[in-house]
Every structure is written in structure tokens, then in C-alpha cells.
Write a protein that holds these residues in place. Structure first.
Motif, PDB file in Angstrom:
ATOM      1  N   ARG A  79      -5.740  11.275   3.933  1.00 13.18           N
ATOM      2  CA  ARG A  79      -5.939   9.827   3.854  1.00 13.18           C
ATOM      3  C   ARG A  79      -4.647   9.080   3.519  1.00 13.18           C
ATOM      4  O   ARG A  79      -4.675   7.909   3.167  1.00 13.18           O
ATOM      5  N   ILE A  80      -3.526   9.789   3.633  1.00  7.27           N
ATOM      6  CA  ILE A  80      -2.208   9.191   3.409  1.00  7.27           C
ATOM      7  C   ILE A  80      -1.435   9.293   4.717  1.00  7.27           C
ATOM      8  O   ILE A  80      -1.330  10.373   5.293  1.00  7.27           O
TER       9      ILE A  80
ATOM     10  N   GLU B  26       0.833  -1.206   0.000  1.00  8.53           N
ATOM     11  CA  GLU B  26       0.000   0.000   0.000  1.00  8.53           C
ATOM     12  C   GLU B  26       0.864   1.251   0.000  1.00  8.53           C
ATOM     13  O   GLU B  26       0.645   2.203   0.726  1.00  8.53           O
ATOM     14  N   ILE B  27       1.888   1.213  -0.875  1.00  8.41           N
ATOM     15  CA  ILE B  27       2.815   2.323  -1.049  1.00  8.41           C
ATOM     16  C   ILE B  27       2.745   2.774  -2.504  1.00  8.41           C
ATOM     17  O   ILE B  27       2.864   1.964  -3.424  1.00  8.41           O
ATOM     18  N   LEU B  28       2.585   4.070  -2.691  1.00  8.68           N
ATOM     19  CA  LEU B  28       2.627   4.671  -4.017  1.00  8.68           C
ATOM     20  C   LEU B  28       4.048   5.174  -4.236  1.00  8.68           C
ATOM     21  O   LEU B  28       4.539   6.004  -3.470  1.00  8.68           O
ATOM     22  N   VAL B  29       4.719   4.647  -5.245  1.00  9.17           N
ATOM     23  CA  VAL B  29       6.083   5.049  -5.563  1.00  9.17           C
ATOM     24  C   VAL B  29       6.029   6.056  -6.705  1.00  9.17           C
ATOM     25  O   VAL B  29       5.456   5.779  -7.762  1.00  9.17           O
ATOM     26  N   LEU B  30       6.615   7.226  -6.466  1.00  7.58           N
ATOM     27  CA  LEU B  30       6.653   8.291  -7.471  1.00  7.58           C
ATOM     28  C   LEU B  30       8.095   8.541  -7.877  1.00  7.58           C
ATOM     29  O   LEU B  30       8.969   8.689  -7.014  1.00  7.58           O
ATOM     30  N   LYS B  31       8.330   8.599  -9.188  1.00  7.20           N
ATOM     31  CA  LYS B  31       9.672   8.866  -9.709  1.00  7.20           C
ATOM     32  C   LYS B  31       9.578   9.970 -10.761  1.00  7.20           C
ATOM     33  O   LYS B  31       9.294   9.702 -11.923  1.00  7.20           O
ATOM     34  N   PRO B  32       9.798  11.203 -10.328  1.00  2.43           N
ATOM     35  CA  PRO B  32       9.765  12.303 -11.293  1.00  2.43           C
ATOM     36  C   PRO B  32      10.963  12.231 -12.236  1.00  2.43           C
ATOM     37  O   PRO B  32      12.087  11.976 -11.805  1.00  2.43           O
ATOM     38  N   GLU B  33      10.683  12.417 -13.515  1.00  2.00           N
ATOM     39  CA  GLU B  33      11.733  12.432 -14.537  1.00  2.00           C
ATOM     40  C   GLU B  33      11.501  13.648 -15.416  1.00  2.00           C
ATOM     41  O   GLU B  33      10.919  13.549 -16.485  1.00  2.00           O
TER      42      GLU B  33
ATOM     43  N   THR C 103      -7.600   4.287   3.074  1.00  2.00           N
ATOM     44  CA  THR C 103      -6.363   5.050   3.260  1.00  2.00           C
ATOM     45  C   THR C 103      -5.270   4.472   2.367  1.00  2.00           C
ATOM     46  O   THR C 103      -5.422   3.388   1.798  1.00  2.00           O
ATOM     47  N   LEU C 104      -4.191   5.197   2.311  1.00  9.29           N
ATOM     48  CA  LEU C 104      -2.988   4.747   1.621  1.00  9.29           C
ATOM     49  C   LEU C 104      -1.872   4.799   2.655  1.00  9.29           C
ATOM     50  O   LEU C 104      -1.672   5.834   3.303  1.00  9.29           O
ATOM     51  N   ARG C 105      -1.176   3.700   2.841  1.00 14.18           N
ATOM     52  CA  ARG C 105      -0.151   3.624   3.886  1.00 14.18           C
ATOM     53  C   ARG C 105       0.952   4.648   3.680  1.00 14.18           C
ATOM     54  O   ARG C 105       1.446   5.241   4.638  1.00 14.18           O
ATOM     55  N   GLY C 106       1.339   4.878   2.432  1.00 14.27           N
ATOM     56  CA  GLY C 106       2.394   5.855   2.227  1.00 14.27           C
ATOM     57  C   GLY C 106       2.703   6.136   0.782  1.00 14.27           C
ATOM     58  O   GLY C 106       2.242   5.441  -0.125  1.00 14.27           O
ATOM     59  N   ILE C 107       3.494   7.184   0.619  1.00 17.51           N
ATOM     60  CA  ILE C 107       4.038   7.560  -0.682  1.00 17.51           C
ATOM     61  C   ILE C 107       5.546   7.619  -0.523  1.00 17.51           C
ATOM     62  O   ILE C 107       6.052   8.179   0.445  1.00 17.51           O
ATOM     63  N   LEU C 108       6.256   7.027  -1.467  1.00 15.13           N
ATOM     64  CA  LEU C 108       7.703   7.123  -1.506  1.00 15.13           C
ATOM     65  C   LEU C 108       8.065   7.875  -2.780  1.00 15.13           C
ATOM     66  O   LEU C 108       7.752   7.423  -3.875  1.00 15.13           O
ATOM     67  N   ILE C 109       8.664   9.036  -2.621  1.00  5.09           N
ATOM     68  CA  ILE C 109       9.085   9.854  -3.757  1.00  5.09           C
ATOM     69  C   ILE C 109      10.584   9.655  -3.910  1.00  5.09           C
ATOM     70  O   ILE C 109      11.351   9.936  -2.991  1.00  5.09           O
TER      71      ILE C 109
END
Length: 117
Positions: free
Chosen positions: A75-76, A11-18, A42-48
Motif C-alpha cells: 500500500r506504499i 502523503e510522504i512519510l519521512v524517516l530519519k534513523p538516529e 495508500t501512502l504515496r511514499g516514504i523518504l528515508i
């Protein structure tokens, strides 16, 4: 451009800006996150993960980013910023005034610690 992957097992959203962030990035992201939140609450987390913050393509992209944060931050649970640079280092101090989620910075060399957090 903002590459993203929702890891359902964590439940982790991984974001990789390019490159500079665009308004369309946040439209696509909102759709993905909204669908998840509808089912799970909910969303457990975001990893940028980025070497450095790429900025926004234009003012519309900045507004889309702020709207995404406004609509989803309650909700994160956590946001891990895995990056080098002064901007990434100060984001937890700025974020605590504006978002519900706990925000923490990790150097790229310590990405494993971000996953453990």
C-alpha cells in the motif's frame, strides 16, 4: 531510534534513523501508518534520510522491521532512500524482489531529486 514525520500534504512519510533501530520504533510507525491507510487507502511514499544505515539494536528489531515491511509494502507506492554508502546503493536492487513499492536511491546531495521523484 527512528524519528518520523507523516507529511499529510505530500502523503510522504519521512524517516530519519538516529542510531540503531529498535522494535518499538516499528510499533509506533505501524500505528501511524495504519491510521493513515485506514483513512486514505495508500501512502504515496516514504523518504528515508540518513548519512548511513545504522543497523538494528537486536534481532527483535530486525524482525519488527521485516514485519512492518510485510504488512505495509503493498500500500506504499515509492520508497526514496537518501543516503550515502554501499548499503543504500544496493537497496533498490534488493527491494524490487521483496516489495511492491518502487525503491530508488539518491545521494544526500540530491535530496531535492528524491522529493521530485
Amino acid at each position: 531510534m527512528l524519528n518520523h514525520e507523516l507529511r499529510l500534504d505530500d502523503e510522504i512519510l519521512v524517516l530519519k534513523p538516529e542510531g540503531p533501530l529498535e522494535a518499538a520504533d516499528f510499533t509506533a510507525l505501524a500505528s501511524l501508518v495504519d491510521n493513515h491507510l485506514e483513512q486514505h487507502g495508500t501512502l504515496r511514499g516514504i523518504l528515508i534520510r540518513a548519512k548511513s544505515f545504522p543497523g538494528w539494536k537486536d534481532f527483535g528489531a530486525l524482525l519488527a522491521h521485516l514485519k512492518f515491511v510485510k504488512m505495509h509494502h503493498r500500500r506504499i507506492e515509492k520508497v526514496a532512500i537518501v543516503a550515502y554508502g554501499a548499503f543504500a546503493t544496493i537497496m533498490p536492487n534488493i527491494g524490487k524482489h521483496f516489495v511492491h513499492a518502487r525503491v530508488q536511491h539518491f545521494d544526500l546531495a540530491h535530496e531535492d531529486a528524491a522529493w521530485d521523484w
